[in-house]
Design a protein around this motif. Structure first.
Motif, PDB file in Angstrom:
ATOM      1  N   LEU A  90      -5.717   4.349 -10.791  1.00 26.17           N
ATOM      2  CA  LEU A  90      -6.342   4.553  -9.487  1.00 26.17           C
ATOM      3  C   LEU A  90      -7.092   5.877  -9.427  1.00 26.17           C
ATOM      4  N   LYS A  91      -8.196   5.847  -8.676  1.00 27.21           N
ATOM      5  CA  LYS A  91      -9.073   7.003  -8.514  1.00 27.21           C
ATOM      6  C   LYS A  91      -9.168   7.357  -7.035  1.00 27.21           C
ATOM      7  N   PRO A  92      -9.546   8.594  -6.716  1.00 20.23           N
ATOM      8  CA  PRO A  92      -9.677   8.974  -5.297  1.00 20.23           C
ATOM      9  C   PRO A  92     -10.637   8.054  -4.543  1.00 20.23           C
TER      10      PRO A  92
ATOM     11  N   GLY B 186       0.817  -1.196   0.000  1.00 20.78           N
ATOM     12  CA  GLY B 186       0.000   0.000   0.000  1.00 20.78           C
ATOM     13  C   GLY B 186       0.858   1.256   0.000  1.00 20.78           C
ATOM     14  N   GLY B 187       0.202   2.384  -0.170  1.00 21.18           N
ATOM     15  CA  GLY B 187       0.919   3.652  -0.161  1.00 21.18           C
ATOM     16  C   GLY B 187       0.064   4.763  -0.697  1.00 21.18           C
ATOM     17  N   SER B 188       0.722   5.892  -0.964  1.00 15.93           N
ATOM     18  CA  SER B 188       0.037   7.065  -1.498  1.00 15.93           C
ATOM     19  C   SER B 188       0.445   7.282  -2.944  1.00 15.93           C
ATOM     20  N   VAL B 189      -0.540   7.437  -3.795  1.00 17.15           N
ATOM     21  CA  VAL B 189      -0.282   7.677  -5.215  1.00 17.15           C
ATOM     22  C   VAL B 189      -1.215   8.755  -5.722  1.00 17.15           C
ATOM     23  N   GLN B 190      -0.882   9.307  -6.861  1.00 12.19           N
ATOM     24  CA  GLN B 190      -1.753  10.285  -7.491  1.00 12.19           C
ATOM     25  C   GLN B 190      -2.753   9.589  -8.407  1.00 12.19           C
ATOM     26  N   VAL B 191      -3.795  10.326  -8.731  1.00 13.03           N
ATOM     27  CA  VAL B 191      -4.814   9.806  -9.640  1.00 13.03           C
ATOM     28  C   VAL B 191      -4.152   9.309 -10.922  1.00 13.03           C
ATOM     29  N   GLY B 192      -4.597   8.130 -11.348  1.00 11.62           N
ATOM     30  CA  GLY B 192      -4.037   7.525 -12.545  1.00 11.62           C
ATOM     31  C   GLY B 192      -2.846   6.634 -12.301  1.00 11.62           C
ATOM     32  N   GLY B 193      -2.345   6.642 -11.089  1.00 11.12           N
ATOM     33  CA  GLY B 193      -1.184   5.833 -10.758  1.00 11.12           C
ATOM     34  C   GLY B 193      -1.533   4.372 -10.539  1.00 11.12           C
ATOM     35  N   SER B 194      -0.503   3.597 -10.213  1.00 14.60           N
ATOM     36  CA  SER B 194      -0.667   2.161 -10.017  1.00 14.60           C
ATOM     37  C   SER B 194       0.001   1.712  -8.722  1.00 14.60           C
TER      38      SER B 194
END
Length: 121
Positions: free
Chosen positions: A83-85, A9-17
């Motif tokens: 990925l989406k919010p 797990g972790g923190s990513v921006q929209v559209g990331g994987s």
């Protein structure tokens, strides 16, 4: 049996994987990924039977997430793309009591501690 432990797990921006992993005793068991966002009920994300011949996804993740497993490595995976919010949640892996998957969450008898996924815009 070896307890289930999630990672990735972790923190990513929209559209990331992100790719989540779940290590533990998975052989011979239906496996699933679930998630729970604050203030919401836990929901099933994806399931896979022991032989990887059957998978099922929540409508909200179809075409973006892929569940897979490596029984020899005792590891379950969840590849999450685009990925989406609204994908922000604690993600849990869970093992069923048998090789076939049932629709009820109650059929999953062993659970990991979870790994946090946060998607920011």
């Amino acid at each position: 049996q070896v307890p289930l432990v999630e990672s990735g797990g972790g923190s990513v921006q929209v559209g990331g994987s992100l790719r989540l992993s779940c290590a533990g005793t998975i052989s011979g068991r239906c496996m699933g990924w679930f998630r729970q966002a604050p203030g919401k009920e836990r929901e099933r994300v994806a399931s896979i039977n022991t032989g990887s011949t059957w998978t099922s996804y929540a409508d909200s993740v179809k075409g973006r997430f892929t569940i897979s497993r490596d029984n020899a490595k005792n590891t379950l995976y969840l590849q999450m793309n685009n990925l989406k919010p609204e994908d922000t949640a604690m993600y849990y892996c869970a093992a069923g009591a048998s090789w076939s998957c049932q629709s009820s969450q109650k059929s999953f008898v062993d659970w990991g501690q979870g790994t946090q996924v946060t998607v920011s815009s």
